[in-house]
Design a protein around this motif. Structure first.
Motif, PDB file in Angstrom:
ATOM      1  N   CYS A   3       0.830  -1.212   0.000  1.00 29.14           N
ATOM      2  CA  CYS A   3       0.000   0.000   0.000  1.00 29.14           C
ATOM      3  C   CYS A   3       0.863   1.260   0.000  1.00 29.14           C
ATOM      4  O   CYS A   3       0.350   2.368  -0.114  1.00 29.14           O
ATOM      5  CB  CYS A   3      -0.918   0.015   1.220  1.00 29.14           C
TER       6      CYS A   3
ATOM      7  N   CYS B  65      -1.026   4.914  -0.478  1.00 27.18           N
ATOM      8  CA  CYS B  65      -2.420   5.034  -0.894  1.00 27.18           C
ATOM      9  C   CYS B  65      -3.202   5.893   0.103  1.00 27.18           C
ATOM     10  O   CYS B  65      -2.989   5.826   1.318  1.00 27.18           O
ATOM     11  CB  CYS B  65      -3.030   3.630  -0.957  1.00 27.18           C
TER      12      CYS B  65
ATOM     13  N   PHE C 123      -6.022   5.518   1.174  1.00 23.25           N
ATOM     14  CA  PHE C 123      -6.864   4.740   2.087  1.00 23.25           C
ATOM     15  C   PHE C 123      -6.075   3.938   3.119  1.00 23.25           C
ATOM     16  O   PHE C 123      -6.671   3.202   3.917  1.00 23.25           O
ATOM     17  CB  PHE C 123      -7.786   3.811   1.298  1.00 23.25           C
ATOM     18  N   LEU C 124      -4.763   4.089   3.127  1.00 27.44           N
ATOM     19  CA  LEU C 124      -3.969   3.397   4.136  1.00 27.44           C
ATOM     20  C   LEU C 124      -4.015   4.184   5.446  1.00 27.44           C
ATOM     21  O   LEU C 124      -3.729   5.381   5.479  1.00 27.44           O
ATOM     22  CB  LEU C 124      -2.514   3.264   3.664  1.00 27.44           C
TER      23      LEU C 124
ATOM     24  N   CYS D  92      -6.326  -0.939   5.811  1.00 30.59           N
ATOM     25  CA  CYS D  92      -6.988  -0.400   4.625  1.00 30.59           C
ATOM     26  C   CYS D  92      -8.376   0.086   5.014  1.00 30.59           C
ATOM     27  O   CYS D  92      -9.188  -0.692   5.513  1.00 30.59           O
ATOM     28  CB  CYS D  92      -7.104  -1.481   3.549  1.00 30.59           C
TER      29      CYS D  92
ATOM     30  N   ILE E 288     -10.755   0.767   3.188  1.00 27.83           N
ATOM     31  CA  ILE E 288     -11.808   0.189   2.344  1.00 27.83           C
ATOM     32  C   ILE E 288     -11.590  -1.315   2.169  1.00 27.83           C
ATOM     33  O   ILE E 288     -11.905  -1.879   1.118  1.00 27.83           O
ATOM     34  CB  ILE E 288     -11.887   0.904   0.972  1.00 27.83           C
TER      35      ILE E 288
ATOM     36  N   LYS F 279     -11.973  -3.409  -1.240  1.00 30.30           N
ATOM     37  CA  LYS F 279     -10.745  -2.955  -1.914  1.00 30.30           C
ATOM     38  C   LYS F 279     -10.659  -3.551  -3.321  1.00 30.30           C
ATOM     39  O   LYS F 279     -11.227  -4.622  -3.597  1.00 30.30           O
ATOM     40  CB  LYS F 279      -9.513  -3.307  -1.087  1.00 30.30           C
ATOM     41  N   PRO F 280      -9.943  -2.854  -4.212  1.00 29.65           N
ATOM     42  CA  PRO F 280      -9.917  -3.268  -5.618  1.00 29.65           C
ATOM     43  C   PRO F 280      -9.317  -4.649  -5.848  1.00 29.65           C
ATOM     44  O   PRO F 280      -8.498  -5.129  -5.072  1.00 29.65           O
ATOM     45  CB  PRO F 280      -9.033  -2.193  -6.271  1.00 29.65           C
TER      46      PRO F 280
ATOM     47  N   CYS G 159      -5.609  -4.964  -5.584  1.00 29.88           N
ATOM     48  CA  CYS G 159      -5.066  -5.127  -4.228  1.00 29.88           C
ATOM     49  C   CYS G 159      -5.253  -6.567  -3.758  1.00 29.88           C
ATOM     50  O   CYS G 159      -4.352  -7.148  -3.162  1.00 29.88           O
ATOM     51  CB  CYS G 159      -5.767  -4.182  -3.259  1.00 29.88           C
TER      52      CYS G 159
HETATM   53  S1  SF4 Z   1      -5.320  -2.397   0.001  1.00 28.40           S
HETATM   54 FE1  SF4 Z   1      -5.403  -1.132  -1.860  1.00 28.40          FE
HETATM   55  S2  SF4 Z   1      -7.014   0.346  -1.439  1.00 28.40           S
HETATM   56 FE2  SF4 Z   1      -6.430  -0.514   0.530  1.00 28.40          FE
HETATM   57  S3  SF4 Z   1      -4.853   0.885   1.345  1.00 28.40           S
HETATM   58 FE3  SF4 Z   1      -3.803  -0.740   0.219  1.00 28.40          FE
HETATM   59  S4  SF4 Z   1      -3.492   0.060  -1.853  1.00 28.40           S
HETATM   60 FE4  SF4 Z   1      -5.086   1.305  -0.857  1.00 28.40          FE
END
Ligand code: SF4
Ligand code: SF4
Length: 113
Positions: free
Chosen positions: A19, A72, A74-75, A81, A83, A87-88, A91
């Motif tokens: 991340c 990121c 969102f970290l 994380c 989300i 999360k995508p 990821c």
């Molecule tokens: S898992 Fe993906 S969305 Fe979540 S913090 Fe890490 S890079 Fe960002």
């Protein structure tokens, strides 16, 4: 009979290093809708606040934390994380679905026994 070893499965140790790497965290249109709903935002609000064009301008990526060192947005802390539930795929897929040269130097995942 093949002598090739099966590709190992790796178990994430949640170090959070992936991340913090620079580069694109790509998101699809479906992921935009899902993450926006998770955050209680409209898709337009989410796109404006949390995304940018990816490096080759073919889609959207999540932005880095403003004023950060490439992590990121969102970290939270070292390895949380914001989300996680939505999360995508990018990821979720690392390091079992995709990797890059040198990944082992920074990823702490262990091989499943
Ligand atoms: S898992 Fe993906 S969305 Fe979540 S913090 Fe890490 S890079 Fe960002
Ligand atoms: S760098 Fe590897 S071990 Fe660390 S959080 Fe990412 S996938 Fe998991």
């Amino acid at each position: 009979m093949s002598n090739e070893s099966p590709t190992p499965r790796y178990l994430c140790q949640r170090c959070g290093n992936c991340c913090r790497w620079p580069g694109d965290v790509r998101i699809t249109d479906e992921e935009v809708a899902c993450i926006a709903a998770h955050l209680g935002l409209s898709e337009a609000e989410f796109t404006a606040q949390y995304t940018r064009l990816n490096a080759n301008r073919t889609g959207l990526s999540i932005i880095d934390r403003p004023g950060g060192a490439g992590e990121c947005v969102f970290l939270e802390g070292l390895n949380v994380c914001r989300i996680q539930a939505v999360k995508p795929v990018q990821c979720r897929g690392f390091p079992n679905e995709w990797r890059f040269p040198g990944w082992r130097d920074v990823c702490e995942a262990i091989e499943a026994s």
